[in-house]
Design an enzyme around this catalytic site. Structure first.
Site, mmCIF file in Angstrom:
data_model
loop_
_atom_site.group_PDB
_atom_site.id
_atom_site.type_symbol
_atom_site.label_atom_id
_atom_site.label_comp_id
_atom_site.label_asym_id
_atom_site.label_seq_id
_atom_site.Cartn_x
_atom_site.Cartn_y
_atom_site.Cartn_z
ATOM 1 N N TYR A 113 15.921 30.547 15.880
ATOM 2 C CA TYR A 113 15.777 29.199 16.441
ATOM 3 C C TYR A 113 14.607 28.467 15.794
ATOM 4 O O TYR A 113 14.686 27.271 15.503
ATOM 5 C CB TYR A 113 15.567 29.273 17.954
ATOM 6 C CG TYR A 113 16.803 29.630 18.737
ATOM 7 C CD1 TYR A 113 17.883 28.750 18.810
ATOM 8 C CD2 TYR A 113 16.907 30.839 19.417
ATOM 9 C CE1 TYR A 113 19.021 29.069 19.536
ATOM 10 C CE2 TYR A 113 18.033 31.166 20.141
ATOM 11 C CZ TYR A 113 19.095 30.276 20.197
ATOM 12 O OH TYR A 113 20.228 30.597 20.904
ATOM 13 N N ARG A 121 20.083 22.003 40.484
ATOM 14 C CA ARG A 121 19.928 21.348 39.187
ATOM 15 C C ARG A 121 20.027 19.826 39.275
ATOM 16 O O ARG A 121 19.596 19.116 38.366
ATOM 17 C CB ARG A 121 20.978 21.869 38.202
ATOM 18 C CG ARG A 121 20.614 23.198 37.561
ATOM 19 C CD ARG A 121 19.316 23.154 36.759
ATOM 20 N NE ARG A 121 19.305 22.131 35.758
ATOM 21 C CZ ARG A 121 19.777 22.280 34.532
ATOM 22 N NH1 ARG A 121 20.306 23.428 34.153
ATOM 23 N NH2 ARG A 121 19.710 21.285 33.671
ATOM 24 N N ARG A 166 23.828 36.196 32.697
ATOM 25 C CA ARG A 166 23.897 34.800 33.149
ATOM 26 C C ARG A 166 24.560 34.702 34.529
ATOM 27 O O ARG A 166 25.346 33.777 34.778
ATOM 28 C CB ARG A 166 24.645 33.923 32.144
ATOM 29 C CG ARG A 166 23.818 33.539 30.941
ATOM 30 C CD ARG A 166 24.410 32.335 30.237
ATOM 31 N NE ARG A 166 24.103 32.400 28.817
ATOM 32 C CZ ARG A 166 24.980 32.318 27.829
ATOM 33 N NH1 ARG A 166 26.266 32.157 28.110
ATOM 34 N NH2 ARG A 166 24.603 32.387 26.584
ATOM 35 N N ASP A 180 14.193 31.466 30.529
ATOM 36 C CA ASP A 180 14.825 31.222 29.234
ATOM 37 C C ASP A 180 14.048 31.979 28.171
ATOM 38 O O ASP A 180 12.831 32.167 28.302
ATOM 39 C CB ASP A 180 14.843 29.723 28.911
ATOM 40 C CG ASP A 180 15.688 29.428 27.686
ATOM 41 O OD1 ASP A 180 15.110 29.351 26.585
ATOM 42 O OD2 ASP A 180 16.907 29.296 27.804
ATOM 43 N N ARG A 200 25.692 27.588 36.566
ATOM 44 C CA ARG A 200 26.432 26.414 37.029
ATOM 45 C C ARG A 200 27.752 26.720 37.718
ATOM 46 O O ARG A 200 28.347 25.825 38.309
ATOM 47 C CB ARG A 200 26.667 25.454 35.858
ATOM 48 C CG ARG A 200 25.406 24.698 35.472
ATOM 49 C CD ARG A 200 25.731 23.523 34.560
ATOM 50 N NE ARG A 200 24.548 22.752 34.268
ATOM 51 C CZ ARG A 200 24.074 21.769 35.029
ATOM 52 N NH1 ARG A 200 24.697 21.476 36.152
ATOM 53 N NH2 ARG A 200 22.996 21.112 34.690
#
Length: 340
Positions: A148, A37, A24, A73, A28
Site C-alpha cells: 500500500y 456507521r 471481517r 484496520d 456492513r
C-alpha cells in the site's frame, strides 16, 4: 464460563467440536453496524473504546462464534505514526505520497502504542473483561503494508512494489525492518492488554513467487513469529491466493496457517503441512441457498475437521451483501457437525 475451544484448536489440542469465527465478521451486513456507521466513520469507531468494543462483540452475541477479532484496520499503526492514509469506501486504503526511496520513510517516528494508540489498548482491555470467548488482536504484515505504501493504494499486480524490492534491495530491507518492528511492537501491546491470540494479515503476499518469498519476506516473518512465540499468545498467519507458499509458511514458528479456498485438503497432505489450519470456505458461498452452503461446509468438515488443530473460517472476509441469518445458520451447522 470462558469458551477456550478456539485456543485449544490453535494449539492442536483435543476439542469437543470444530470452532468457528469469520474474518471481517463485524461489518456492513449487520444492521446494528450500519446504524453506527451512519454516525461515525470507520476510524472514528476505533477511537471510541466502548463503541469499538460493542462492534467487536456484536458477531459473538449475534452469531455465537468462538472468537472475537478486534475491530480496527491494518493501517491504524501507520496513521498513528503520522502517515497520511484514507480508507476510501469501495476502494480501500489510499495514500497521497507513495514511497519511492528510502528517504521517504527514513524520518518516520517510531510507534509507541501506549502513547499513540491508547484507544486501541483501552478497547482490548475492555473486551478482555467483557468477552467469554478469546479476543484475536491483529496487524498487517510488512509486505502487505509496504504494497500500500509503495503502490499508493490497492493493486492488481504489485509491479511497483516488486520493482522497488528488486531495484532498491537495501531500502527494501530497511523498510521490512521498520515495519516488522512496528508490527511486533503493536501486537505485543495488544497481547499485554489482553488479546489471547494475534493474526497477521499478509493479504497480498501471494503475489510473490516462492523464491522471492524466501529471499525478501521469510526472514522478516520468522523474526516476528519468533518474538510472538515468547508472549504465550497463539499466532495465526493469513494470505489470499498463497497456497504455493505453504512449504515456506510451514517452516515459520507460527501456530496456525489460514488458507483460502484455492488450497485443498489434498494440498495439505501432499505438502505434509504440520501446522493447525484455519479456513477455507469460499465467501461467495454465503450468497448461495442455505442447502448448498451447508453441503459445501459439510464437504469441508469431512475433509478437515478430524485434522488436529482445525478452525472453520472463510477463505477471505465477509462482505456487505451477506445475510446474517446465513452466517448464524452456518455457525450452528459447524458446531453441531459430528466429529468422528
Amino acid at each position: 464460563m470462558f469458551n477456550d475451544v478456539f485456543l485449544k484448536a490453535c494449539r492442536k489440542e483435543a476439542v469437543p467440536y470444530t470452532p468457528v469465527w469469520f474474518m471481517r465478521q463485524a461489518g456492513r451486513y449487520q444492521a446494528e453496524y450500519r446504524a453506527i456507521r451512519e454516525r461515525y466513520s470507520f476510524f472514528e469507531i476505533s477511537h471510541h473504546p466502548e463503541l469499538c468494543a460493542q462492534v467487536t462483540r456484536l458477531p459473538v452475541e449475534k452469531l455465537g462464534v468462538d472468537a472475537a477479532i478486534l475491530f480496527a484496520d491494518i493501517m491504524t499503526p501507520l496513521k498513528a505514526r503520522g502517515i497520511e492514509v484514507e480508507i476510501v469506501e469501495g476502494v480501500g486504503p489510499v495514500l497521497n505520497q507513495p514511497i519511492r526511496s528510502g528517504a521517504d520513510f527514513a524520518q518516520w517516528k517510531q510507534l509507541d502504542p501506549a502513547r499513540d494508540l491508547p484507544f486501541v489498548l483501552d478497547t482490548v482491555e475492555l473486551l478482555h473483561q467483557q468477552l467469554n470467548v478469546p479476543l484475536i488482536g491483529f496487524a498487517g504484515a510488512p509486505f502487505t503494508l509496504a504494497s500500500y505504501l509503495i503502490e499508493g493504494g490497492p493493486s492488481k499486480n504489485y509491479h511497483k512494489t516488486k520493482a522497488f524490492m528488486y531495484t532498491h534491495p537495501e531500502d527494501w530491507a530497511a523498510l521490512m525492518d521498520d515495519l516488522a518492528d512496528m508490527t511486533l511492537n503493536y501486537l505485543q501491546a495488544q497481547i499485554r492488554a489482553g488479546a489471547q491470540a494475534v493474526q497477521i494479515f499478509d493479504s497480498w503476499v501471494g503475489a510473490l513467487g516462492e523464491k522471492d518469498y524466501q529471499i525478501y519476506i521469510a526472514p522478516t516473518m520468522a523474526k516476528i513469529f519468533t518474538e510472538l512465540k515468547k508472549t504465550g499468545a497463539v499466532s495465526l498467519y493469513f494470505a489470499a491466493g498463497a497456497g504455493h507458499l505453504l512449504n515456506e509458511w510451514n517452516k515459520l514458528p507460527v501456530d496456525v496457517l489460514s488458507i483460502d479456498w484455492r488450497t485443498s485438503a489434498d494440498d495439505l497432505d501432499r505438502l505434509q503441512i504440520s501446522k493447525a489450519i484455519q479456513g477455507n470456505l469460499d465467501p461467495s458461498l454465503l450468497l448461495a441457498p442455505l442447502p448448498i452452503l451447508k453441503e459445501r461446509a459439510k464437504t469441508l468438515l469431512d475433509q478437515l475437521s478430524n485434522r488436529p488443530g482445525y478452525i472453520f473460517n472463510l477463505g477471505h472476509g465477509v462482505f456487505p451483501e451477506v445475510s446474517e441469518e446465513n452466517l448464524r445458520e452456518l455457525t450452528k451447522f459447524v458446531h453441531h457437525y459430528p466429529k468422528v
